[in-house]
Motif scaffolding. Sequence first.
Motif, PDB file in Angstrom:
ATOM      1  N   ALA A 138     -46.919  12.769  87.504  1.00 13.39           N
ATOM      2  CA  ALA A 138     -47.567  12.995  86.218  1.00 13.39           C
ATOM      3  C   ALA A 138     -47.095  14.291  85.576  1.00 13.39           C
ATOM      4  O   ALA A 138     -46.882  14.357  84.363  1.00 13.39           O
ATOM      5  N   ASN A 139     -46.904  15.314  86.387  1.00 13.92           N
ATOM      6  CA  ASN A 139     -46.441  16.599  85.852  1.00 13.92           C
ATOM      7  C   ASN A 139     -45.019  16.494  85.324  1.00 13.92           C
ATOM      8  O   ASN A 139     -44.672  17.107  84.302  1.00 13.92           O
ATOM      9  N   ASP A 140     -44.179  15.702  86.002  1.00 13.30           N
ATOM     10  CA  ASP A 140     -42.808  15.489  85.522  1.00 13.30           C
ATOM     11  C   ASP A 140     -42.826  14.795  84.157  1.00 13.30           C
ATOM     12  O   ASP A 140     -42.053  15.154  83.259  1.00 13.30           O
ATOM     13  N   PHE A 141     -43.699  13.800  83.998  1.00 13.60           N
ATOM     14  CA  PHE A 141     -43.806  13.115  82.710  1.00 13.60           C
ATOM     15  C   PHE A 141     -44.378  14.043  81.643  1.00 13.60           C
ATOM     16  O   PHE A 141     -43.967  13.990  80.475  1.00 13.60           O
ATOM     17  N   ARG A 142     -45.340  14.882  82.019  1.00 13.11           N
ATOM     18  CA  ARG A 142     -45.897  15.830  81.046  1.00 13.11           C
ATOM     19  C   ARG A 142     -44.801  16.716  80.475  1.00 13.11           C
ATOM     20  O   ARG A 142     -44.779  17.008  79.269  1.00 13.11           O
ATOM     21  N   ALA A 143     -43.849  17.110  81.328  1.00 11.91           N
ATOM     22  CA  ALA A 143     -42.743  17.951  80.875  1.00 11.91           C
ATOM     23  C   ALA A 143     -41.710  17.150  80.090  1.00 11.91           C
ATOM     24  O   ALA A 143     -41.321  17.530  78.974  1.00 11.91           O
ATOM     25  N   SER A 144     -41.274  16.012  80.628  1.00 11.62           N
ATOM     26  CA  SER A 144     -40.185  15.256  79.998  1.00 11.62           C
ATOM     27  C   SER A 144     -40.617  14.595  78.693  1.00 11.62           C
ATOM     28  O   SER A 144     -39.810  14.418  77.776  1.00 11.62           O
ATOM     29  N   MET A 145     -41.899  14.239  78.585  1.00 10.51           N
ATOM     30  CA  MET A 145     -42.405  13.581  77.380  1.00 10.51           C
ATOM     31  C   MET A 145     -43.040  14.581  76.409  1.00 10.51           C
ATOM     32  O   MET A 145     -43.513  14.202  75.343  1.00 10.51           O
ATOM     33  N   ASN A 146     -43.061  15.845  76.809  1.00 13.34           N
ATOM     34  CA  ASN A 146     -43.644  16.905  75.964  1.00 13.34           C
ATOM     35  C   ASN A 146     -45.082  16.590  75.594  1.00 13.34           C
ATOM     36  O   ASN A 146     -45.493  16.671  74.433  1.00 13.34           O
ATOM     37  N   ILE A 147     -45.876  16.222  76.602  1.00  6.61           N
ATOM     38  CA  ILE A 147     -47.301  15.960  76.401  1.00  6.61           C
ATOM     39  C   ILE A 147     -48.015  17.304  76.309  1.00  6.61           C
ATOM     40  O   ILE A 147     -48.003  18.084  77.260  1.00  6.61           O
ATOM     41  N   LYS A 148     -48.618  17.568  75.166  1.00  7.22           N
ATOM     42  CA  LYS A 148     -49.261  18.863  74.936  1.00  7.22           C
ATOM     43  C   LYS A 148     -50.662  18.858  75.542  1.00  7.22           C
ATOM     44  O   LYS A 148     -51.620  18.366  74.940  1.00  7.22           O
ATOM     45  N   ALA A 149     -50.774  19.402  76.749  1.00  3.05           N
ATOM     46  CA  ALA A 149     -52.044  19.493  77.461  1.00  3.05           C
ATOM     47  C   ALA A 149     -51.916  20.620  78.478  1.00  3.05           C
ATOM     48  O   ALA A 149     -50.824  20.868  79.003  1.00  3.05           O
ATOM     49  N   PRO A 150     -53.029  21.310  78.781  1.00  6.53           N
ATOM     50  CA  PRO A 150     -52.958  22.422  79.741  1.00  6.53           C
ATOM     51  C   PRO A 150     -52.478  21.990  81.121  1.00  6.53           C
ATOM     52  O   PRO A 150     -51.759  22.728  81.791  1.00  6.53           O
ATOM     53  N   SER A 151     -52.884  20.783  81.546  1.00  5.43           N
ATOM     54  CA  SER A 151     -52.474  20.269  82.852  1.00  5.43           C
ATOM     55  C   SER A 151     -52.676  18.766  82.875  1.00  5.43           C
ATOM     56  O   SER A 151     -53.286  18.192  81.966  1.00  5.43           O
ATOM     57  N   VAL A 152     -52.209  18.131  83.940  1.00 10.11           N
ATOM     58  CA  VAL A 152     -52.383  16.682  84.056  1.00 10.11           C
ATOM     59  C   VAL A 152     -53.800  16.331  84.455  1.00 10.11           C
ATOM     60  O   VAL A 152     -54.156  15.147  84.528  1.00 10.11           O
ATOM     61  N   ALA A 153     -54.641  17.349  84.679  1.00 10.04           N
ATOM     62  CA  ALA A 153     -56.060  17.106  84.939  1.00 10.04           C
ATOM     63  C   ALA A 153     -56.858  17.012  83.646  1.00 10.04           C
ATOM     64  O   ALA A 153     -58.061  16.739  83.674  1.00 10.04           O
ATOM     65  N   SER A 154     -56.200  17.206  82.502  1.00 12.04           N
ATOM     66  CA  SER A 154     -56.880  17.116  81.208  1.00 12.04           C
ATOM     67  C   SER A 154     -57.331  15.687  80.950  1.00 12.04           C
ATOM     68  O   SER A 154     -56.620  14.723  81.276  1.00 12.04           O
ATOM     69  N   ILE A 155     -58.515  15.538  80.354  1.00  9.13           N
ATOM     70  CA  ILE A 155     -59.050  14.212  80.044  1.00  9.13           C
ATOM     71  C   ILE A 155     -58.254  13.603  78.892  1.00  9.13           C
ATOM     72  O   ILE A 155     -58.056  14.232  77.854  1.00  9.13           O
ATOM     73  N   THR A 156     -57.806  12.376  79.054  1.00 13.34           N
ATOM     74  CA  THR A 156     -56.912  11.732  78.090  1.00 13.34           C
ATOM     75  C   THR A 156     -57.565  11.562  76.725  1.00 13.34           C
ATOM     76  O   THR A 156     -56.919  11.682  75.690  1.00 13.34           O
ATOM     77  N   GLY A 157     -58.869  11.285  76.723  1.00 13.67           N
ATOM     78  CA  GLY A 157     -59.573  11.086  75.457  1.00 13.67           C
ATOM     79  C   GLY A 157     -59.630  12.325  74.599  1.00 13.67           C
ATOM     80  O   GLY A 157     -59.917  12.240  73.399  1.00 13.67           O
ATOM     81  N   LYS A 158     -59.367  13.489  75.172  1.00 17.66           N
ATOM     82  CA  LYS A 158     -59.399  14.747  74.423  1.00 17.66           C
ATOM     83  C   LYS A 158     -58.072  15.035  73.721  1.00 17.66           C
ATOM     84  O   LYS A 158     -57.971  15.970  72.923  1.00 17.66           O
ATOM     85  N   LEU A 159     -57.035  14.258  74.038  1.00 17.54           N
ATOM     86  CA  LEU A 159     -55.713  14.500  73.472  1.00 17.54           C
ATOM     87  C   LEU A 159     -55.606  13.935  72.067  1.00 17.54           C
ATOM     88  O   LEU A 159     -56.350  13.040  71.680  1.00 17.54           O
ATOM     89  N   SER A 160     -54.652  14.449  71.293  1.00 14.66           N
ATOM     90  CA  SER A 160     -54.363  13.882  69.975  1.00 14.66           C
ATOM     91  C   SER A 160     -53.737  12.505  70.130  1.00 14.66           C
ATOM     92  O   SER A 160     -53.283  12.123  71.222  1.00 14.66           O
TER      93      SER A 160
END
Length: 510
Positions: free
Chosen positions: A389-411
Motif C-alpha cells: 500500500a505504501n508503494d502505491f501511495r508513492a507511485s500513484m501520488n496519493i495525497k494522505a499522511p499514511s496508508v492508515a488514513s481513512i479512505t472516505g476522508k480523501l478527495s
Amino acid sequence: MTDDNILRMRGITKTFPGVKALQDVNLSVRRGEIHAICGENGAGKSTLMKVLSGVYPHGSYEGEIYVDGELAKFADIRQSEQRGIAIIHQELALAQQLSIAENIYLGNELATRGLIDWNRTNHEAAVLLRRVGLAENPVTPVLDLGVGKQQLVEIAKALSKKVRLLILDEPTAALNDDDSAHLLELLRGLRDEGITSVIISHKLNEVREIADRITILRDGRSIETLDPSVEEVSEDRIISGMVGRALEHRFPPHEPRIGEEVLRLEDWTVHSPTQRGRVVVSKANLTLRRGEIVGLAGLMGAGRTELAMSVFGRSYGRDISGRILKDGKPIELRSVRDAIRHGIAYVTEDRKRYGLNLIDDIKRNVSAAGLRKLARRGWVNENEEYRVANDFRASMNIKAPSVASITGKLSGGNQQKVVLSKWIFTDPDVLILDEPTRGIDVGAKYEIYTIINRLADEGKAVLVISSELPELLGLCDRVYALSAGRITGEVSRAEATQERLMQYMTKEQE
C-alpha cells in the motif's frame, strides 16, 4: 455592508487535526446571482459551504459570516435554513423508501393538531414539483426515480423551506446531458425569481455557461473572483487560477506501443436481469491489444456499463451468450473470481458505493482484490500489505499522511487513485475503467491520464468508458461507439472527431 450582497464570508479558517482545510477565505455573493465556486479536489470548496450552512457550527471555525448584512452564528443546519439557506450535497440525502411528498416535507411536516395533513402535503408537493419541472405523482416512492429527478426533488424540498440562498455541491456530476441542461435552466428560472444560487462544479463548460461570477479556491485559500461581464473568462483562465499555472495540455503526450491482441468479444449478447426479453447488449464484437487504450462512447442507456460488467465475471445480466477469447483462446468467466484469475479488472463508475470501503483505511482498500497474493496458509502478511500500500501511495501520488488514513476522508481524485491501485495490484492484462475521471478536477484528471498511459506502456490493454467525448479523443488510440446496445462504429485516433462519434452514438438500428 453593501445592500447588494446577500452573503459575505470574511477570513474563514477551518482546521482539522493536522490539516488546515481553509485559511483566511473571503467570499461575497450578490443577491439574485448564480455564483460558481471552482477549485481542485481538496481546495476547500465543500468545507466552506459546510461552514456556511451550519454543518460545521459557529465556534468550530474562525472568521465571520454575514447574511443580509447581519452577523450569523449558525449552531446547526436548522438555524441556517431558518435564514433561507439550503444546501444540496453531492450525495443526495433522500429517504428512498418514502414518497416524494414525504421527502419534501420530512422534518418540516404540514400538521394540524399534531396530525399530518396528507391532502395538503400532497397538494403543496405537487405545486413544488411543477415549479421545478417534474411531472411526477407526489406519492411516487423516491427509489423509483432516476438521479436527475431525485436532484429536482431535493430542490423542491429546499423551495418548501422558502430558500433564498441555494447551495448545490456538484449538482450535475451524475447527470446525463439532458438532465444537466434541465437543471441549469431551472437555476436560471430561480434566479429570475430572485433566488440566489451557489454552485460547486468541476464541469467548467457548465460554469462558463451559467455563472454570473466565479470564485476560485486553491489549497484552502480564496484566490480570485472572476466576472465574465467585465472580462473574458475562458476555461483555460479558470484552470490557471485553480492549479496556479497554465495547463497547456489537457492530456499528457503519449506515443503508443501497441502489441498483439489480448482480448476479443464475439457476438456478445446480454439480457436485462429484471426485464425478461429485453436485450441490453446485442452481438457486440470488440478487440483489445496490449499497450492500447480503447474508448467506448455512448449516450446514457446505450449499454456501456452493462457491457463492461457482463464481461467482468457476469456482474450484470442474464442469458449471456457469445464468446470471450483471451490471447486467442476461449475462456469462461462465470464469476468475478474467474475474471480476476484470467487477468481482467474493472474499475466501477461509482467508486463510493461499489469501488471502496469508505470507512476503512487505504491499506485495506488497496489489498482488497488481491489478498491471495499476500496470504500464506490462510493468514495475510500485514507487513507486506503495508509495504504494498505504501508503494502505491508513492507511485500513484496519493495525497494522505499514511496508508492508515481513512479512505472516505480523501478527495475524489485521491479516492480514484486508491481504486486504481486496488485493481493494478491484481496485475491484470485487461483493465476496464468506467468513467475514471467522474467528479474530479482538471489537475487530478491529468494525473489519472498519466497513470493510464503508464499502464498501457507496461503492456496492459485499457478500455475506457467515458461520457466526455473530448476525454476519449484526447486519450484513446481507438474508439468504439455504442447505440442502444449495439456497436455502431469504430474509429482510429486519426479519424475520430466529436461529430463522427455522435453520428455513430445516435445511429438508429437497421
